[in-house]
Every structure is written in structure tokens, then in C-alpha cells.
Design an enzyme around this catalytic site. Structure first.
Site, PDB file in Angstrom:
ATOM      1  NE  ARG A   1      -5.320  18.242   1.686  1.00  0.00           N
ATOM      2  CZ  ARG A   1      -4.817  17.283   2.258  1.00  0.00           C
ATOM      3  NH1 ARG A   1      -4.113  16.211   2.107  1.00  0.00           N
ATOM      4  NH2 ARG A   1      -4.863  17.436   3.757  1.00  0.00           N
TER       5      ARG A   1
ATOM      6  CE  LYS B   1      -0.240   8.659   4.336  1.00  0.00           C
ATOM      7  NZ  LYS B   1       0.027   8.107   5.715  1.00  0.00           N
ATOM      8  CG  ASP B   2      -3.575  11.785   1.303  1.00  0.00           C
ATOM      9  OD1 ASP B   2      -3.692  11.013   2.376  1.00  0.00           O
ATOM     10  OD2 ASP B   2      -3.009  12.832   1.620  1.00  0.00           O
TER      11      ASP B   2
ATOM     12  CB  THR C   1      -2.466   7.530  15.003  1.00  0.00           C
ATOM     13  OG1 THR C   1      -2.673   7.344  13.530  1.00  0.00           O
ATOM     14  CG2 THR C   1      -2.810   6.347  15.794  1.00  0.00           C
TER      15      THR C   1
ATOM     16  CB  SER D   1      -3.692   5.965  10.666  1.00  0.00           C
ATOM     17  OG  SER D   1      -3.421   4.663  10.337  1.00  0.00           O
ATOM     18  CG  LEU D   2      -9.487   2.979  10.701  1.00  0.00           C
ATOM     19  CD1 LEU D   2     -10.578   2.396   9.880  1.00  0.00           C
ATOM     20  CD2 LEU D   2      -9.859   3.246  12.292  1.00  0.00           C
ATOM     21  NE  ARG D   3      -1.195   2.850   7.243  1.00  0.00           N
ATOM     22  CZ  ARG D   3       0.000   3.252   7.985  1.00  0.00           C
ATOM     23  NH1 ARG D   3       0.711   2.398   8.396  1.00  0.00           N
ATOM     24  NH2 ARG D   3       0.304   4.449   8.027  1.00  0.00           N
ATOM     25  NE  ARG D   4       0.663   6.156  10.671  1.00  0.00           N
ATOM     26  CZ  ARG D   4       0.469   7.128  10.029  1.00  0.00           C
ATOM     27  NH1 ARG D   4      -0.403   8.248  10.687  1.00  0.00           N
ATOM     28  NH2 ARG D   4       1.210   7.719   9.203  1.00  0.00           N
TER      29      ARG D   4
ATOM     30  NE  ARG E   1      -8.770  14.346  10.674  1.00  0.00           N
ATOM     31  CZ  ARG E   1      -9.352  14.894   9.796  1.00  0.00           C
ATOM     32  NH1 ARG E   1     -10.775  14.836  10.008  1.00  0.00           N
ATOM     33  NH2 ARG E   1      -8.879  15.609   8.713  1.00  0.00           N
TER      34      ARG E   1
ATOM     35  CG  ASN F   1      -2.153  21.785   9.782  1.00  0.00           C
ATOM     36  OD1 ASN F   1      -1.770  21.703  10.878  1.00  0.00           O
ATOM     37  ND2 ASN F   1      -2.711  22.754   9.142  1.00  0.00           N
TER      38      ASN F   1
ATOM     39  CB  THR G   1      -3.038  21.267  14.094  1.00  0.00           C
ATOM     40  OG1 THR G   1      -2.971  22.180  13.122  1.00  0.00           O
ATOM     41  CG2 THR G   1      -4.087  21.375  15.030  1.00  0.00           C
ATOM     42  NE  ARG G   2      -2.879  14.642  12.405  1.00  0.00           N
ATOM     43  CZ  ARG G   2      -3.348  13.805  11.993  1.00  0.00           C
ATOM     44  NH1 ARG G   2      -2.611  12.757  12.354  1.00  0.00           N
ATOM     45  NH2 ARG G   2      -4.419  13.588  11.126  1.00  0.00           N
TER      46      ARG G   2
ATOM     47  CB  CYS H   1      -7.680   6.628   1.481  1.00  0.00           C
ATOM     48  SG  CYS H   1      -7.082   7.059   0.069  1.00  0.00           S
TER      49      CYS H   1
HETATM   50  C1  DPM Z   1      -3.848   8.418   4.610  1.00  0.00           C
HETATM   51  C2  DPM Z   1      -3.824   8.130   6.070  1.00  0.00           C
HETATM   52  C3  DPM Z   1      -3.174   9.366   6.792  1.00  0.00           C
HETATM   53  C4  DPM Z   1      -3.104  10.112   5.755  1.00  0.00           C
HETATM   54  C5  DPM Z   1      -3.960   6.710   6.618  1.00  0.00           C
HETATM   55  C6  DPM Z   1      -2.986   5.656   7.018  1.00  0.00           C
HETATM   56  C7  DPM Z   1      -3.001   9.465   8.174  1.00  0.00           C
HETATM   57  C8  DPM Z   1      -4.065   9.913   9.113  1.00  0.00           C
HETATM   58  C9  DPM Z   1      -3.582  10.120  10.553  1.00  0.00           C
HETATM   59  C10 DPM Z   1      -4.532   7.612   3.649  1.00  0.00           C
HETATM   60  N1  DPM Z   1      -3.310   9.867   4.574  1.00  0.00           N
HETATM   61  O1  DPM Z   1      -1.936   6.145   6.939  1.00  0.00           O
HETATM   62  O2  DPM Z   1      -3.126   4.621   7.358  1.00  0.00           O
HETATM   63  O3  DPM Z   1      -2.485  10.030  10.653  1.00  0.00           O
HETATM   64  O4  DPM Z   1      -4.458  10.613  11.439  1.00  0.00           O
HETATM   65  C11 DPM Z   1      -1.173  11.817   5.224  1.00  0.00           C
HETATM   66  C12 DPM Z   1       0.057  12.191   5.595  1.00  0.00           C
HETATM   67  C13 DPM Z   1       0.790  12.128   4.449  1.00  0.00           C
HETATM   68  C14 DPM Z   1       0.008  11.977   3.493  1.00  0.00           C
HETATM   69  C15 DPM Z   1       0.411  12.248   6.860  1.00  0.00           C
HETATM   70  C16 DPM Z   1       0.787  11.104   8.004  1.00  0.00           C
HETATM   71  C17 DPM Z   1       2.350  12.609   4.448  1.00  0.00           C
HETATM   72  C18 DPM Z   1       3.279  11.481   3.893  1.00  0.00           C
HETATM   73  C19 DPM Z   1       3.186  11.021   2.599  1.00  0.00           C
HETATM   74  C20 DPM Z   1      -2.525  11.754   5.950  1.00  0.00           C
HETATM   75  N2  DPM Z   1      -1.243  11.929   3.836  1.00  0.00           N
HETATM   76  O5  DPM Z   1       0.393  10.086   7.465  1.00  0.00           O
HETATM   77  O6  DPM Z   1       1.604  11.349   8.770  1.00  0.00           O
HETATM   78  O7  DPM Z   1       3.359  11.486   1.588  1.00  0.00           O
HETATM   79  O8  DPM Z   1       2.994   9.650   2.346  1.00  0.00           O
END
Ligand code: DPM
Length: 361
Positions: free
Chosen positions: A21, A93-94, A140, A142-145, A162, A164, A167-168, A260
Site C-alpha cells: 500500500r 492484522k489486515d 477509533t 475499531s469495534l474491538r477497541r 478514519r 491514515n 491524518t488522525r 478483520c
Molecule cells: C484492523 C483494525 C484496524 C486496522 C481493527 C482493529 C484499526 C482501525 C481503526 C484490522 N486494521 O484493530 O480492531 O483504528 O480505526 C491498522 C493499523 C496497523 C495495521 C493501525 C492501528 C498498524 C499496526 C500493525 C488498521 N492495521 O491499528 O492503529 O501492524 O499491527
């Protein structure tokens, strides 16, 4: 240049194309993998091919509402299948737990810090998540968080954010976005550290506050499963402990049939078993979106000795592909066993409800 073809192998024969990406974080991660590969194979040259994915293009919709599991991977995987590129570097994790036919994870390198981190607006300097004023807005998507933090810190509010990482952080520091002002963000520690923003981390959240996402903090390299040359190049990049933890975590999520973006959290640890053996423990949990329901359990296993398990080096030349496959298989049984335990306690219903509630607005 046609001349060089006549003189021997064309220069492009030695070029490995690496898909990524295009965000700054993704490029940092891709360069990390290329640097490790270049050290092992000084004769090869590497070319980065960047692409914007759907997840990069749709910036105004909360991720779960877009409703696709391979948001950050699809375009790159099409290029991989079409042999335009030889490998893709992902945040593990993506990467969905089911890959497209013919694709495989060839390497997972040594995991960085897997935790989530609290990033505060400068006006809150010195506070922690426990001491943020009532009603503070945490950004955030993330539903998990959200599920876990609502459960553990019920006086906080949550808003989607939302974009990158750059931006956040700008939205946090410069007074918000579309009328929403944030008091704090929760982001992956690993992403912040890779970007060089460790000084913005006010607190690392432990597993009682927020369990991390499956695969968080690890980088994975996806390849065509039949591309032996490329898979052999990547084999030594595997870090055995990381592979074990992440394979268990991914099998856990896979057996739960979670994507995810589901409220599922994990925590992996490897510790001494006392008698010189090492024990792997996986904690896993499923939450309702409001955080009221939580189903959690754990599973552990004594690890068989492996050749480089006690070294911290992320580069090992000792592993064979079949040993690695066995190792991953063993780890997967731990993850799927834990998932079955949770399913027996009603995890399916909690997850189905969360999925329904997150896709309707
Ligand atoms: C996934 C989630 C998020 C990313 C969902 C989660 C966060 C989304 C958000 C599956 N991918 O974690 O519950 O915060 O709105 C992502 C990040 C990284 C990889 C950034 C982050 C960097 C860390 C890594 C986005 N994907 O989570 O802050 O390599 O693990």
C-alpha cells in the site's frame, strides 16, 4: 535493453517486485522486509510497486460498514495472481484469515509491540485512560477497541476516526473533524513506533484494559503458494515464536468465523515452564458492541523445542518449509481449541449480533 539479454540473463531476472500500500506506514513496513531480504540476498534487487486499496480510497465511511473483508488487500492480491508482483508486505492484522486460492503467507517476521496505545490531545498531558475527564471523546474506528473500552471505562465516549495515521493525529491535535473534537485516540503501538511517534504514546493498554487484534504488530509477506523460488527466499525471515503466536491467533479468529472488523481480542505469551520447557498461552475474547457481554477463556500448550526458538534473531537459516508447516499446524490447534471453548459458551450469538449491528447504521 536488448543487448544485455544477448549477454546473459536480462537484468529483470534479478528483480523482485514487492507490492505495498502507498501510505507512509505501509512503505516503512515494506522497506523493513526488503532490508532483511537484501541482507540475505545481496545479489538481488527489489522494486516496490505501490497501490491504493479500497480501504485507502474510501475514507469517510466506518470500516465495518463497507462490509468487505479484504479491504486493504484485494488490489494487491489481483496483481500478485497476475504475476505483476512477486510478494505483498502486509500488516498481518489486515490480512483476512482465508486467503484467495493460490495465495499463502510465506513469512511472518519478529513481532513488534502488539499492544494498543493511548494518544492524548496535548491539553490532557499527564493523564491516563483511567483519569480522562468524564465524557471525553476517544477516536477509533475499531469495534474491538470501542467494545472493550466502553466496558472498562464507561464514562468515556467514542467517535469514529478514519484516515491514515498522519491524518488522525492532525485531527486530534488541530481541533477535530466535521464537528467532532477528540480528546484522545487509541492506535496500535507498533504503527506509532514505526512512524517515529513513540513520544506521543501516553499509555500502553494492557490486556485488562484492551486486548489486541489478531496478528497486531506483526508483518506478513503474502506470495503465490506455488512460487518456490520466492517462498524459499522468504523462509529465513520467519520468526518462530511470532509464527506460533500469530498462527494460533489466526486459527482462533478463523474458527470463530470472524473477519478483520469484529469485536474479538487476543493476548499471546510465551513463558518458561520451570523445567526448561516453554509454554505458550493464548487468551481470547469476544465482546458485544456495547461491551456489556464478554466471553473469554484461555488455552495453553508446552512448546516442543525448535531450532531457533531461544534466539531473538528474526533471521534464521535453519528452518525447513516442512518444519515450519508443522509448527504452524500445532499452533493452529491451540487457536481452534480456544475458539471451540468460546463457541460452547455462546460466542457465536454474540458475534452474529455484533456483525448485524455494525453493518446497519
Ligand atoms: C484492523 C483494525 C484496524 C486496522 C481493527 C482493529 C484499526 C482501525 C481503526 C484490522 N486494521 O484493530 O480492531 O483504528 O480505526 C491498522 C493499523 C496497523 C495495521 C493501525 C492501528 C498498524 C499496526 C500493525 C488498521 N492495521 O491499528 O492503529 O501492524 O499491527
Amino acid at each position: 535493453m536488448t543487448l544485455s539479454t544477448a549477454l546473459g540473463p536480462s537484468p529483470s531476472d534479478g528483480v523482485v517486485r514487492v507490492g505495498s500500500r502507498s501510505s507512509e506506514l505501509a512503505m516503512i513496513q515494506t522497506r523493513t522486509i526488503i532490508t532483511a531480504l537484501q541482507t540475505l540476498h545481496p545479489d538481488l534487487s527489489f522494486e516496490v510497486v505501490t497501490m491504493k486499496t479500497i480501504g485507502d480510497k474510501i475514507l469517510d465511511t466506518a470500516l465495518p460498514k463497507i462490509g468487505q473483508t479484504n479491504l486493504f488487500t484485494k488490489e494487491l492480491e489481483v496483481a500478485l495472481a497476475g504475476r505483476e508482483i512477486d510478494m505483498i508486505v502486509h500488516s498481518l492484522k489486515d490480512l483476512p484469515t482465508t486467503l484467495p486460492p493460490g495465495m499463502a503467507i510465506a513469512a511472518i517476521n519478529e513481532r513488534d509491540n502488539p499492544t494498543d496505545a493511548l494518544v492524548l490531545h496535548p491539553r490532557h498531558r499527564g493523564l491516563q485512560i483511567e483519569t480522562l475527564p468524564e465524557g471525553s471523546v476517544v477516536g477509533t474506528s475499531s469495534l474491538r477497541r470501542v467494545a472493550q473500552l466502553k466496558r472498562n471505562f464507561p464514562t468515556l465516549q467514542f467517535q469514529s476516526v478514519r484516515g491514515n495515521l498522519n491524518t488522525r493525529l492532525r485531527k486530534l491535535d488541530n481541533g477535530g473533524d466535521g464537528g467532532v473534537e477528540y480528546d484522545a485516540l487509541v492506535l496500535a503501538t507498533a504503527g506509532l513506533e514505526r512512524m517515529g511517534w513513540q513520544d506521543r504514546i501516553s499509555q500502553e493498554l494492557d490486556s485488562t484494559a484492551c486486548m489486541y487484534a489478531v496478528g497486531q504488530g506483526a508483518l506478513a509477506v503474502e506470495t503465490r503458494s506455488d512460487d518456490k523460488r520466492i517462498n524459499d527466499l522468504l523462509l529465513p525471515l520467519n520468526d518462530w515464536d511470532t509464527v506460533f503466536c500469530c498462527s494460533a491467533e489466526r486459527a482462533f479468529l478463523h474458527t470463530l468465523e470472524g473477519g478483520c472488523s469484529v469485536p474479538v481480542g487476543v493476548h499471546s505469551s510465551i513463558g518458561g515452564g520451570g523445567d526448561g520447557t516453554r509454554v505458550y498461552a493464548l487468551q481470547g475474547a469476544v465482546f458485544s458492541l456495547d461491551g456489556k457481554d464478554a466471553i473469554r477463556d484461555s488455552e495453553c500448550i508446552t512448546l516442543p523445542a525448535v531450532k531457533n526458538a531461544t534466539t531473538t534473531s528474526s533471521v534464521s537459516s535453519l528452518a525447513s518449509a516442512s518444519e515450519l508447516a508443522e509448527w504452524r499446524e500445532l499452533a493452529s490447534t491451540v487457536g481452534s481449541t480456544l475458539a471451540e471453548k468460546l463457541l460452547n459458551q455462546g460466542a457465536k450469538e454474540v458475534l452474529e449480533r455484533a456483525k448485524r449491528e455494525s453493518t446497519v447504521s
